[in-house]
Design an enzyme around this catalytic site. Sequence first.
Site, PDB file in Angstrom:
ATOM      1  N   GLU A  54       0.931  12.148  -6.366  1.00  0.00           N
ATOM      2  CA  GLU A  54       0.981  11.380  -7.720  1.00  0.00           C
ATOM      3  C   GLU A  54       1.242  12.780  -8.434  1.00  0.00           C
ATOM      4  OE1 GLU A  54      -0.870   7.891  -8.742  1.00  0.00           O
ATOM      5  OE2 GLU A  54      -1.900   9.236  -9.499  1.00  0.00           O
ATOM      6  N   HIS A  76      -0.803  12.030  20.552  1.00  0.00           N
ATOM      7  CA  HIS A  76      -0.141  10.921  21.661  1.00  0.00           C
ATOM      8  C   HIS A  76       0.799  10.157  21.246  1.00  0.00           C
ATOM      9  CE1 HIS A  76      -2.734  12.551  25.074  1.00  0.00           C
ATOM     10  NE2 HIS A  76      -3.229  12.598  24.034  1.00  0.00           N
ATOM     11  N   LYS A 133       4.026  -2.398 -11.186  1.00  0.00           N
ATOM     12  CA  LYS A 133       3.675  -2.439 -12.031  1.00  0.00           C
ATOM     13  C   LYS A 133       4.357  -4.401 -12.385  1.00  0.00           C
ATOM     14  CE  LYS A 133       0.214  -0.455 -12.065  1.00  0.00           C
ATOM     15  NZ  LYS A 133      -0.864   0.752 -13.398  1.00  0.00           N
TER      16      LYS A 133
END
Length: 441
Positions: free
Chosen positions: A282, A303, A417
């Site tokens: 951010e 793995h 948003k």
Amino acid sequence: MNDKIQVISKYALDGKTAECAKALRETALAAKKTLESGSGAGNDFLGWLHLPSSIDEQQFQAIEKSAAQLRNECEYVISIGIGGSYLGGKAVIEALSNHFAAYRQDGGPKVLFAGSNIGEDYLYDMMDLVRGHKFGIIVISKSGTTTEPAIAFRLFKEMLEKQEGKEFAQRNIVAITDARRGALRGLATQEGYATFVIPDNVGGRFSVLTPVGLLPIAVAGFDIRALVAGAVEMEQGDDEQVLEYAITRNALYQDGKKIEILANFTPRLHFLAEWWKQLYGESEGKDHKGIFPASVDFTTDLHSMGQMIQDGERTLFETVLSVGDQEHEVIIPRDEEDLDGLNYIAGKNVDYVNKMAELGTRLAHVDGGVPNLIITIPALTERFVGQLIYFFEKACGVSGYMLGVNPFDQPGVEAYKKNMFALLEKPGHEEATKAIRAKLS
């Protein structure tokens, strides 16, 4: 044991990048000066810079008193927040806790986290867990209207009041919010909740050493004074470790290493990496620039992701969190039949094997062309975790200014948003709703 975290860059830099790092030192010093003088972009969000040393006895006592209230009356405490309003507290609690409990086994409440997603089954399962049990709520939001935590708070507030009564709820709901304005501040005043303030000059991802992080950490039974003392040590130190990290990662970025993988060999550090990813993602992801922050838990991810790291495109580097002393010792036993072939390490403790896996991995990855930065942490204690938090915060500010961005805003976060509110037909978004419908038709 060392008394401070250390940065080791010799496995990250070769001849070319070492020269680049040397040339970047003046840039880093200038960025540090910009940060400390408050003369750069985003300078109205620098409250975290001298926050550790500014926390006084009265503030500690207020947080500890509120934590004691919740610990005395509640079996569970639900911390409601999203992003920086929950990740820092969760990261510290997880780093210091028993692996199989979200709290210290000292009779205190179990700390749960809600409001960080909109998962219906997640919320249902948590409601089912606390049903019939006394629980408290820490709700963290500057505005009180952020969608994810607002949904969670509405649900759990109603549940608590119905289950335990209004008076119990008023005693055991704590609001951490804006000092003067916002829906949550108004509700807290109306209901008489205990409150703490999110400072105006501290952004969410830098807020772990405010009540946002300190209250849940104290409720979980950890020593917030030792945590802050560790941060003070870094705040008042010489910044050489901060500069080493910021310079090295920027030198690698200029050499085409666009991805930084934060690797740990200690399962407790998983959420510390999640907090770090928000902090750097951010802060630095601006203007089509930035090192992409990723994380892995070793040896588990060796793995799976190990193949990509060892043999994939050479656009990444690793920063390894290397923990010194472990809290406990577990010795590998000898087996007479030795069917699993492990008798060659019988008598050794598990952490010795883990550290050899860590060393072997670093050697393999460096040989494979993956630069490795190492951050050594003497032990996972409040003091050293506090050091690590402040170290990453300050290095983030320096590194962001070196990159040429404002490390303290986040304009790109708002895009989703706007679309979500339009799709939900939130009042005031009618034009956006029409535009999105046209786009989707």
